[in-house]
Design an enzyme around this catalytic site. Structure first.
Site, mmCIF file in Angstrom:
data_model
loop_
_atom_site.group_PDB
_atom_site.id
_atom_site.type_symbol
_atom_site.label_atom_id
_atom_site.label_comp_id
_atom_site.label_asym_id
_atom_site.label_seq_id
_atom_site.Cartn_x
_atom_site.Cartn_y
_atom_site.Cartn_z
ATOM 1 N N SER A 57 -1.548 -29.578 -20.094
ATOM 2 C CA SER A 57 -2.942 -29.883 -19.764
ATOM 3 C C SER A 57 -3.879 -28.917 -20.462
ATOM 4 O O SER A 57 -5.046 -29.243 -20.717
ATOM 5 C CB SER A 57 -3.164 -29.798 -18.251
ATOM 6 O OG SER A 57 -2.617 -30.901 -17.595
ATOM 7 N N VAL B 94 -2.201 -42.274 -30.584
ATOM 8 C CA VAL B 94 -2.748 -41.090 -29.928
ATOM 9 C C VAL B 94 -2.026 -39.850 -30.447
ATOM 10 O O VAL B 94 -0.907 -39.927 -30.957
ATOM 11 C CB VAL B 94 -2.617 -41.173 -28.396
ATOM 12 C CG1 VAL B 94 -3.223 -42.453 -27.855
ATOM 13 C CG2 VAL B 94 -1.163 -41.030 -27.954
ATOM 14 N N ASP C 296 -11.380 -36.146 -16.649
ATOM 15 C CA ASP C 296 -10.581 -35.303 -15.755
ATOM 16 C C ASP C 296 -11.253 -35.299 -14.385
ATOM 17 O O ASP C 296 -11.915 -36.268 -14.026
ATOM 18 C CB ASP C 296 -10.463 -33.897 -16.355
ATOM 19 C CG ASP C 296 -9.155 -33.222 -15.994
ATOM 20 O OD1 ASP C 296 -8.958 -32.910 -14.795
ATOM 21 O OD2 ASP C 296 -8.319 -33.003 -16.889
ATOM 22 N N HIS D 248 -9.320 -28.646 -12.093
ATOM 23 C CA HIS D 248 -8.570 -28.958 -13.309
ATOM 24 C C HIS D 248 -9.484 -29.314 -14.476
ATOM 25 O O HIS D 248 -9.292 -28.832 -15.602
ATOM 26 C CB HIS D 248 -7.591 -30.098 -13.014
ATOM 27 C CG HIS D 248 -6.559 -30.324 -14.061
ATOM 28 N ND1 HIS D 248 -6.755 -31.169 -15.129
ATOM 29 C CD2 HIS D 248 -5.307 -29.815 -14.204
ATOM 30 C CE1 HIS D 248 -5.657 -31.175 -15.892
ATOM 31 N NE2 HIS D 248 -4.766 -30.369 -15.342
ATOM 32 N N ASN E 180 -23.257 -11.691 -24.797
ATOM 33 C CA ASN E 180 -22.940 -10.371 -25.332
ATOM 34 C C ASN E 180 -21.478 -10.252 -25.766
ATOM 35 O O ASN E 180 -20.865 -9.175 -25.652
ATOM 36 C CB ASN E 180 -23.267 -9.274 -24.313
ATOM 37 C CG ASN E 180 -24.735 -9.240 -23.935
ATOM 38 O OD1 ASN E 180 -25.613 -9.402 -24.804
ATOM 39 N ND2 ASN E 180 -25.025 -9.062 -22.653
ATOM 40 N N ALA F 106 0.820 -40.740 -23.589
ATOM 41 C CA ALA F 106 1.393 -40.065 -24.749
ATOM 42 C C ALA F 106 2.360 -40.947 -25.510
ATOM 43 O O ALA F 106 2.777 -40.603 -26.615
ATOM 44 C CB ALA F 106 2.102 -38.781 -24.306
#
Length: 440
Positions: A270, A222, A69, A108, A123, A217
């Site tokens: 994303s 994938v 990225d 991003h 914490n 995609a």
């Protein structure tokens, strides 16, 4: 501060997983949680998608998520001890990949990384990622005008570097808005698959102009991730549609840690992709005996049905909503021998065949050709000024006939004209008329 972010139209990310053999590290009690912390309370996906339940078994120890990225910021406390290494492939970032690249979307990469494996601020407070014990690799790339280096080349180099440097999951949270991809990605993605890597990518967002999923995609093998709202309904703007979507995860009302430590609200697949990439790290940590194909199979086989789906897989939801607890703990998932999301090697064989097949080799022995029939003897040479049989038959005779016919017609016409003139000369008038004017 709230900012809505959508996937860049010119960017692609890839999630790769090499063959992990490390045994899962036992958890040391529940994850510290401060019930008064508004940040943890905003991470609704931790409970709705079974992440906290999965943490009872594993938190991703022994796994490495490569975030290809814009780079993971150095400053935020949430990344302390999380980033194990990195590099820059854009030519404009720092050598460790920790300097955010890009004038507009430099944060991003930090937002994506925080969803995958942020550590919190201590914490029981601050943003925590889906796999808070997994390590991160920061690989910075330049999108659009932020780098003069071809984007396809950057992604190919980034994937190869990630595999060679021990990534077990690689996340790509951007899309190209095109169905096809550069041939250099054939080699890069095959390299990841051959090294037992799970690749997780974002499906894209209608809000940024992606009406249908685009590469990577669309690449076989994938895991493409679509987006849903907090009610589990496919997002109108922060998701898209396509037959290659494998799973769905939250893409609205997300939060992220910027490079300077600022928290922001954002939307988009994303963010859905690193949630799934983090869950993939949980599965591989809990089941180190599984190869990448079976990790993917476990993710899609244990997905929860989406209320709005009309088929399985569905063009909006894929196989359903990702379920971290089911993927980690379900004991009834059958093993598979190949990637359930398709074979890139087979796709290349079918659709790049012309380029892949070698040119035919010449035969070892010469080919025998039968002899041609004998040629008739050539006619004797003659003078071009003398008539030949063909010139008389096809030239002189037709021309002579036509000339004779024309002469005969001309003679006939002349004789007829002569007779008409003679007839007019010899004929006398039959009577003479002599009229006078009479008085009224």
């Amino acid at each position: 501060m709230k900012r809505v972010v959508v996937a860049l139209a010119s960017v692609v990310l890839v999630a790769m997983m090499t063959g992990a053999t490390a045994a899962p590290v036992a958890t040391s009690g529940p994850v510290p949680e401060d019930p008064t912390d508004s940040v943890r309370a905003a991470e609704y996906w931790l409970d709705q998608y079974g992440v906290r339940e999965a943490w009872k078994t594993t938190r991703g120890a022994g796994q490495t998520i490569a975030v290809i990225d814009t780079g993971i910021g150095r400053g935020p406390t949430e990344f302390t001890g999380a980033v194990a290494g990195g590099t820059d492939v854009s030519g404009v970032g720092s050598s460790d990949g920790r300097t955010p690249v890009g004038a507009v979307d430099a944060n991003h990469g930090s937002w994506v990384a925080s969803l995958a494996a942020a550590r919190g601020t201590g914490n029981g407070r601050g943003m925590i990622g889906v796999a808070p014990e997994a390590e991160l690799l920061s690989i910075s790339v330049g999108f659009g005008a932020s780098s003069t280096k071809p984007f396809t080349q950057q992604i190919a180099e980034a994937m190869t570097w990630a595999v060679d440097n021990g990534a077990t999951v690689i996340n790509l949270s951007l899309t190209t808005n095109t169905l096809d991809w550069d041939t250099s990605w054939d080699t890069a993605f095959e390299y990841a698959f051959e090294h037992d890597v799970v690749v997780v990518v974002a499906a894209g967002n209608r809000g940024s102009g992606t009406d249908r999923v685009g590469a990577p995609a669309t690449i076989p093998g994938v895991l493409a991730v679509g987006g849903v709202d907090p009610d589990g309904v496919a997002s109108n703007s922060a998701s898209t549609q396509g037959i290659t979507i494998g799973l769905s995860a939250p893409s609205e009302r997300l939060i992220g840690v910027s490079a300077d430590g600022t928290l922001v609200g954002w939307n988009g697949t994303s963010g859905a992709a690193p949630i799934v990439a983090g869950i993939a790290a949980l599965v591989r940590s809990a089941h180190p005996e599984l190869d990448a194909n079976n990790v993917l199979n476990r993710l899609i086989a244990t997905a929860k049905p989406a209320a709005g789906a009309t088929s399985v897989p569905d063009k909006l939801y894929g196989y359903g909503l990702v379920d971290a607890a089911g993927a980690v703990s379900n004991s009834r998932v059958e093993a598979v021998a190949e990637n359930p999301l398709g074979s890139l090697t087979e796709w290349i064989r079918l659709y790049r065949r012309a380029d892949a097949e070698p040119a035919p080799e010449p035969t070892a022995s010469p080919v025998e050709i039968p002899p041609l029939p004998p040629v008739e003897s050539a006619p004797e040479a003659g003078s071009p000024l003398l008539p030949s049989r063909d010139s008389v038959l096809y030239g002189s005779l037709p021309l002579g006939g036509a000339t004779l016919a024309a002469i005969m017609i001309a003679l006939g016409v002349s004789a007829a004209a002569r007779r008409i003139r003679q007839a007019r000369t010899s004929r006398e008038p039959s009577r003479t008329t002599n009229e006078e004017s009479l008085p009224s």
